[in-house]
Design a protein around this motif. Structure first.
Motif, PDB file in Angstrom:
ATOM      1  N   GLU A   1      14.994  -9.510   3.398  1.00 31.09           N
ATOM      2  CA  GLU A   1      16.403 -10.105   2.739  1.00 31.09           C
ATOM      3  C   GLU A   1      17.458 -10.038   3.784  1.00 31.09           C
ATOM      4  O   GLU A   1      17.954 -11.391   4.300  1.00 31.09           O
ATOM      5  CB  GLU A   1      17.445  -8.906   2.352  1.00 31.09           C
ATOM      6  N   LEU A   2      17.349  -9.261   5.514  1.00 26.27           N
ATOM      7  CA  LEU A   2      18.706  -9.463   5.999  1.00 26.27           C
ATOM      8  C   LEU A   2      18.260 -10.920   7.144  1.00 26.27           C
ATOM      9  O   LEU A   2      18.817 -11.199   6.994  1.00 26.27           O
ATOM     10  CB  LEU A   2      18.346  -7.727   6.958  1.00 26.27           C
ATOM     11  N   LEU A   3      16.752 -10.211   7.456  1.00 29.05           N
ATOM     12  CA  LEU A   3      16.707 -12.069   8.222  1.00 29.05           C
ATOM     13  C   LEU A   3      16.811 -13.132   7.265  1.00 29.05           C
ATOM     14  O   LEU A   3      16.921 -14.214   8.296  1.00 29.05           O
ATOM     15  CB  LEU A   3      15.739 -11.456   8.932  1.00 29.05           C
ATOM     16  N   ARG A   4      16.078 -13.256   6.801  1.00 33.56           N
ATOM     17  CA  ARG A   4      16.307 -14.250   5.407  1.00 33.56           C
ATOM     18  C   ARG A   4      17.274 -14.482   5.246  1.00 33.56           C
ATOM     19  O   ARG A   4      17.635 -15.870   5.005  1.00 33.56           O
ATOM     20  CB  ARG A   4      14.998 -15.098   4.455  1.00 33.56           C
ATOM     21  N   ASN A   5      18.662 -13.730   5.168  1.00 30.32           N
ATOM     22  CA  ASN A   5      20.358 -14.163   4.886  1.00 30.32           C
ATOM     23  C   ASN A   5      21.343 -14.572   5.910  1.00 30.32           C
ATOM     24  O   ASN A   5      22.138 -14.164   5.398  1.00 30.32           O
ATOM     25  CB  ASN A   5      20.331 -13.694   3.926  1.00 30.32           C
ATOM     26  N   THR A   6      20.491 -14.078   7.371  1.00 27.06           N
ATOM     27  CA  THR A   6      21.503 -14.722   8.096  1.00 27.06           C
ATOM     28  C   THR A   6      21.016 -16.018   9.195  1.00 27.06           C
ATOM     29  O   THR A   6      20.119 -15.960   8.780  1.00 27.06           O
ATOM     30  CB  THR A   6      21.252 -13.067   9.007  1.00 27.06           C
ATOM     31  N   PRO A   7      22.391 -16.125   9.329  1.00 25.79           N
ATOM     32  CA  PRO A   7      21.502 -17.623  10.813  1.00 25.79           C
ATOM     33  C   PRO A   7      20.751 -16.917  12.066  1.00 25.79           C
ATOM     34  O   PRO A   7      21.133 -16.210  12.226  1.00 25.79           O
ATOM     35  CB  PRO A   7      23.260 -18.031  11.223  1.00 25.79           C
ATOM     36  N   PHE A   8      19.857 -17.738  12.001  1.00 26.08           N
ATOM     37  CA  PHE A   8      18.784 -17.940  13.210  1.00 26.08           C
ATOM     38  C   PHE A   8      19.729 -17.598  14.314  1.00 26.08           C
ATOM     39  O   PHE A   8      19.152 -16.656  14.895  1.00 26.08           O
ATOM     40  CB  PHE A   8      17.885 -19.064  13.177  1.00 26.08           C
ATOM     41  N   LEU A   9      21.007 -18.837  15.027  1.00 22.21           N
ATOM     42  CA  LEU A   9      21.449 -18.260  16.210  1.00 22.21           C
ATOM     43  C   LEU A   9      22.637 -16.811  15.807  1.00 22.21           C
ATOM     44  O   LEU A   9      22.770 -16.853  17.338  1.00 22.21           O
ATOM     45  CB  LEU A   9      22.664 -19.607  15.677  1.00 22.21           C
TER      46      LEU A   9
ATOM     47  N   LEU B   1       0.716  -1.249   0.313  1.00 20.58           N
ATOM     48  CA  LEU B   1      -0.001  -0.241   0.000  1.00 20.58           C
ATOM     49  C   LEU B   1       0.883   1.462   0.170  1.00 20.58           C
ATOM     50  O   LEU B   1       0.346   1.926  -0.700  1.00 20.58           O
ATOM     51  CB  LEU B   1      -1.253   0.351   1.065  1.00 20.58           C
ATOM     52  N   ALA B   2       2.237   1.336   1.019  1.00 15.50           N
ATOM     53  CA  ALA B   2       2.711   2.789   0.448  1.00 15.50           C
ATOM     54  C   ALA B   2       3.823   2.562   0.096  1.00 15.50           C
ATOM     55  O   ALA B   2       4.047   3.405  -0.972  1.00 15.50           O
ATOM     56  CB  ALA B   2       3.434   2.193   2.012  1.00 15.50           C
ATOM     57  N   GLY B   3       4.378   1.627  -1.047  1.00 17.26           N
ATOM     58  CA  GLY B   3       5.207   1.627  -1.669  1.00 17.26           C
ATOM     59  C   GLY B   3       6.855   2.858  -1.170  1.00 17.26           C
ATOM     60  O   GLY B   3       7.303   3.041   0.022  1.00 17.26           O
TER      61      GLY B   3
ATOM     62  N   PHE C   1      11.089  -0.874   0.655  1.00 15.58           N
ATOM     63  CA  PHE C   1      12.094  -0.621   0.249  1.00 15.58           C
ATOM     64  C   PHE C   1      12.450  -1.111   1.492  1.00 15.58           C
ATOM     65  O   PHE C   1      13.280  -1.911   1.809  1.00 15.58           O
ATOM     66  CB  PHE C   1      13.289   0.743   0.170  1.00 15.58           C
ATOM     67  N   CYS C   2      12.632  -0.725   2.278  1.00 25.23           N
ATOM     68  CA  CYS C   2      12.980  -0.911   4.270  1.00 25.23           C
ATOM     69  C   CYS C   2      12.158  -1.750   3.978  1.00 25.23           C
ATOM     70  O   CYS C   2      12.903  -3.114   5.423  1.00 25.23           O
ATOM     71  CB  CYS C   2      12.012  -0.117   5.209  1.00 25.23           C
TER      72      CYS C   2
END
Length: 236
Positions: free
Chosen positions: A62-70, A48-50, A55-56
């Motif tokens: 991307e930050l959380l999906r590409n770093t280990p959960f640990l 809705l915002a765009g 971007f945020c």
């Protein structure tokens, strides 16, 4: 050399194991509820915002999906106190699980939202619905119906990932198993019981999610029903 399984010492610690199971279920349920709610919010902001907000959201995902959960767990538990924000291991584990699940769920839900046909959006807007009403009544529920199997699998994976919280001394199922092992010196027997417990919990959650999906999305929203839904949303 002979080896005999001895479950008696491990079963004597049943209360500790049951408390670990209870905490695992509570952590997972809290993360699923909060993570899904946050994911819906993020998908809504992105759709809705765009602009800078979209971007945020993308950067967060991307930050959380590409770093280990640990690593995320350690950053929260050991890093936030340096900023003056202290929390218990359980609170840090719940926060880490919520953030991690929200990132993956955002991407899954976004795939369902993006699959909505443009003509359905135009039909809603032509009936004087706001973009928020279109997102709520026309986009979100059909999107969930399309991605529910993938979302359910992610919930189960998050349940199993809760075992990583034992690294910060959270007494969930894996943490309780480590304590039982230290007390009884029966490693193999301890983790046999824990494996069975995880299997039962995960399969129960899977079956529950299948049933919930059937209740919520058993009757798909047909294209010719959309104007009726849109009219109802406009009246609201």
């Amino acid at each position: 050399m002979s080896f005999t399984l001895q479950f008696e010492p491990v079963l004597a610690e049943t209360d500790l194991i049951l408390n670990g199971i209870k905490l695992t279920i509570l952590l997972s349920a809290g993360a699923i509820i909060l993570g899904t709610a946050l994911a819906i919010l993020l998908v809504g902001l992105r759709s809705l915002a765009g602009g800078i907000l979209a971007f945020c959201v993308d950067a967060y995902v991307e930050l959380l999906r590409n770093t280990p959960f640990l690593v995320q767990l350690f950053m929260i538990f050991f890093g936030l106190p340096l900023l003056g924000l202290r929390m218990s291991g359980i609170e840090a584990g719940l926060l880490a699980m919520t953030l991690n699940l929200s990132a993956y769920s955002t991407e899954i839900i976004r795939a369902g939202v993006d699959s909505t046909h443009k003509s359905q959006l135009e039909a809603g807007l032509s009936l004087a619905l706001s973009r928020l009403q279109v997102f709520r009544y026309i986009v979100l529920k059909p999107a969930f119906a399309k991605v529910w199997p993938a979302l359910s699998s992610q919930f189960v994976l998050m349940l199993l990932a809760s075992s990583i919280c034992s690294f910060i001394s959270v007494p969930e199922l894996s943490g309780s198993a480590a304590i039982v092992e230290q007390r009884t010196f029966r490693s193999f027997e301890s983790y046999i019981i824990v494996t069975i417990a995880y299997l039962v919990i995960a399969l129960t959650l899977k079956l529950g999610l299948i049933g919930l999906g059937h209740v919520l999305f058993g009757k798909r929203v047909k294209p010719d029903v959309i104007p009726a839904i849109a009219t109802k949303g406009s009246a609201a």
